[in-house]
Scaffold this active site. Structure first.
Site, mmCIF file in Angstrom:
data_model
loop_
_atom_site.group_PDB
_atom_site.id
_atom_site.type_symbol
_atom_site.label_atom_id
_atom_site.label_comp_id
_atom_site.label_asym_id
_atom_site.label_seq_id
_atom_site.Cartn_x
_atom_site.Cartn_y
_atom_site.Cartn_z
ATOM 1 N N SER A 147 0.856 -1.197 0.000
ATOM 2 C CA SER A 147 0.000 0.000 0.000
ATOM 3 C C SER A 147 0.883 1.234 0.000
ATOM 4 O O SER A 147 2.026 1.181 0.502
ATOM 5 C CB SER A 147 -0.871 0.014 1.272
ATOM 6 N N TYR A 157 -1.174 -0.807 10.442
ATOM 7 C CA TYR A 157 -1.451 -1.110 9.025
ATOM 8 C C TYR A 157 -0.264 -0.677 8.160
ATOM 9 O O TYR A 157 0.208 -1.439 7.311
ATOM 10 C CB TYR A 157 -2.744 -0.413 8.582
HETATM 11 N N1 LIG Z 1 -8.953 -0.578 -0.873
HETATM 12 C C1 LIG Z 1 -7.904 0.192 -0.663
HETATM 13 O O1 LIG Z 1 -8.007 1.452 -0.602
HETATM 14 C C2 LIG Z 1 -6.536 -0.430 -0.518
HETATM 15 C C3 LIG Z 1 -5.410 0.400 -0.674
HETATM 16 C C4 LIG Z 1 -4.141 -0.159 -0.541
HETATM 17 C C5 LIG Z 1 -3.989 -1.510 -0.290
HETATM 18 N N2 LIG Z 1 -5.095 -2.293 -0.130
HETATM 19 C C6 LIG Z 1 -4.880 -3.721 0.154
HETATM 20 O O2 LIG Z 1 -5.534 -4.471 -0.860
HETATM 21 C C7 LIG Z 1 -5.813 -5.788 -0.374
HETATM 22 C C8 LIG Z 1 -7.234 -6.166 -0.753
HETATM 23 O O3 LIG Z 1 -8.131 -5.312 -0.076
HETATM 24 P P1 LIG Z 1 -9.505 -4.822 -0.722
HETATM 25 O O4 LIG Z 1 -9.423 -3.351 -0.804
HETATM 26 O O5 LIG Z 1 -9.809 -5.596 -1.939
HETATM 27 O O6 LIG Z 1 -10.494 -5.191 0.491
HETATM 28 P P2 LIG Z 1 -11.869 -6.015 0.548
HETATM 29 O O7 LIG Z 1 -12.760 -5.619 -0.581
HETATM 30 O O8 LIG Z 1 -12.362 -5.820 1.947
HETATM 31 O O9 LIG Z 1 -11.434 -7.539 0.320
HETATM 32 C C9 LIG Z 1 -10.688 -8.242 1.286
HETATM 33 C C10 LIG Z 1 -10.606 -9.730 0.902
HETATM 34 O O10 LIG Z 1 -9.752 -10.372 1.865
HETATM 35 C C11 LIG Z 1 -10.442 -11.495 2.427
HETATM 36 N N3 LIG Z 1 -10.024 -11.660 3.819
HETATM 37 C C12 LIG Z 1 -10.151 -10.770 4.848
HETATM 38 N N4 LIG Z 1 -9.697 -11.302 5.989
HETATM 39 C C13 LIG Z 1 -9.256 -12.559 5.677
HETATM 40 C C14 LIG Z 1 -8.700 -13.627 6.436
HETATM 41 N N5 LIG Z 1 -8.536 -13.537 7.775
HETATM 42 N N6 LIG Z 1 -8.377 -14.773 5.802
HETATM 43 C C15 LIG Z 1 -8.579 -14.907 4.474
HETATM 44 N N7 LIG Z 1 -9.107 -13.937 3.694
HETATM 45 C C16 LIG Z 1 -9.454 -12.784 4.306
HETATM 46 C C17 LIG Z 1 -11.942 -11.157 2.292
HETATM 47 O O11 LIG Z 1 -12.774 -12.327 2.214
HETATM 48 P P3 LIG Z 1 -13.474 -13.004 3.526
HETATM 49 O O12 LIG Z 1 -14.047 -11.877 4.335
HETATM 50 O O13 LIG Z 1 -14.469 -13.962 2.970
HETATM 51 O O14 LIG Z 1 -12.377 -13.716 4.216
HETATM 52 C C18 LIG Z 1 -11.944 -10.444 0.931
HETATM 53 O O15 LIG Z 1 -11.987 -11.406 -0.107
HETATM 54 C C19 LIG Z 1 -5.537 -5.743 1.136
HETATM 55 O O16 LIG Z 1 -4.281 -6.335 1.397
HETATM 56 C C20 LIG Z 1 -5.483 -4.250 1.438
HETATM 57 O O17 LIG Z 1 -4.683 -3.979 2.576
HETATM 58 C C21 LIG Z 1 -6.352 -1.794 -0.253
#
Ligand SMILES: NC(=O)c1ccc[n+]([C@@H]2O[C@H](COP(=O)([O-])OP(=O)(O)OC[C@H]3O[C@@H](n4cnc5c(N)ncnc54)[C@H](OP(=O)(O)O)[C@@H]3O)[C@@H](O)[C@H]2O)c1
Length: 262
Positions: A147, A157
């Site tokens: 990130s 984080y």
């Molecule tokens: N969105 C942003 O602004 C942003 C920016 C920078 C980086 N990121 C990074 O991008 C990545 C994806 O995030 P996203 O934005 O796509 O979020 P999201 O829409 O909330 O998706 C998160 C995914 O991770 C899974 N997950 C959560 N906890 C888990 C666990 N304990 N074990 C296995 N799977 C788990 C969830 O499925 P279940 O709940 O079914 O487990 C879901 O499929 C993350 O690493 C986040 O830190 C996001």
């Protein structure tokens, strides 16, 4: 890259990784906690994109679940398991904590560390070894989702994402000279379920500050195909990341104090 294993495959960036990889004719192994969501996603990928899709339900905060995913990464052609070797590992699963460290429970903080650091380390170790064992120079790619927060001091984080970025750079140095690559993508604010799930109020964030999941995933997969080590999608967040690295740390800490907790 053949078969790709994507963690956090049921929502946001993980779901988009699956669709873009399926469009490029990769079979998929989907990992997340909720079996129903995984089965629905796998079914749609089979019917719409015509690729093979397996599911491995796993809570990556639990070492025994991480081990089940790692066992899937061990598979090699002709090893008798009948499973296709994984050519691309996408360590994407993660979540925001949405509150200051000292106001959070230690259990939640440890789960975040386990999902965003420990699982990334274990799965990269198993996938990296299996990939290096293929052919004379190995074959495969590891993509870790970090990130832009890695350059800031936004609580644990930021610390986890800084670890992911530094770890990936180290791994890429170790893999130099082989045909296995390691890439870290550093997205800025991206429209997914992330902020709702963390209870972070982003209602005041202007539209221009958001990236789409399509942009982030497109840049990340392009970087993997080119063998690049670090990529920050979109010009806005490339500039923001550069500014955060060049600015005095007191100025970065001052700016972060005005932002919501991730
Ligand atoms: N969105 C942003 O602004 C942003 C920016 C920078 C980086 N990121 C990074 O991008 C990545 C994806 O995030 P996203 O934005 O796509 O979020 P999201 O829409 O909330 O998706 C998160 C995914 O991770 C899974 N997950 C959560 N906890 C888990 C666990 N304990 N074990 C296995 N799977 C788990 C969830 O499925 P279940 O709940 O079914 O487990 C879901 O499929 C993350 O690493 C986040 O830190 C996001």
């Amino acid at each position: 890259m053949g078969t790709a294993l994507v963690t956090g495959a049921t929502s946001g960036l993980g779901e988009e990784f699956c669709w873009q990889l399926a469009a490029a004719r990769h079979d998929l192994v989907l990992v997340a906690r909720h079996r129903d969501a995984l089965d629905r996603m796998a079914e749609r990928l089979r019917w719409v994109a015509g690729v093979r899709a397996e599911v491995v339900p796993a809570d990556l905060a639990r070492p025994e679940d991480v081990e089940r995913v790692a066992v899937r990464l061990d598979a090699q052609r002709g090893d008798g398991t009948g499973l296709a070797p994984v050519g691309l590992l996408v360590n994407n699963a993660g979540f925001g904590l949405g509150r200051p460290f000292l106001e959070d429970s230690l259990g939640r903080e440890q789960a975040a560390l386990d999902v965003m650091v420990r699982a990334v380390m274990v799965l990269s170790h198993r996938a990296g070894r299996a990939m290096l064992a293929r052919g004379s120079r190995g074959h495969g790619a590891i993509l870790n989702v970090a990130s832009v927060a890695a350059d800031t001091g936004m609580g644990t984080y930021s610390a986890h994402k800084a670890w992911v970025r530094a770890f990936t750079e180290g791994l890429s140095v170790e893999l130099a000279g082989s045909d296995v690559t390691a890439t870290a993508v550093c997205p800025g604010l991206t429209r997914t379920g992330f902020h709702d799930a963390a209870g972070v109020d982003v209602s005041g964030t202007p539209g221009w500050a958001w990236c789409s999941a399509e942009q982030v995933v497109g840049s990340a997969l392009d970087a993997v195909r080119r063998g690049r080590v670090l990529v920050t999608p979109t010009p806005l967040y490339k500039a923001a990341g550069r500014a955060a690295r060049l600015a005095p740390r007191w100025a970065v800490r001052g700016a972060v104090r005005r932002l919501p907790h991730m």
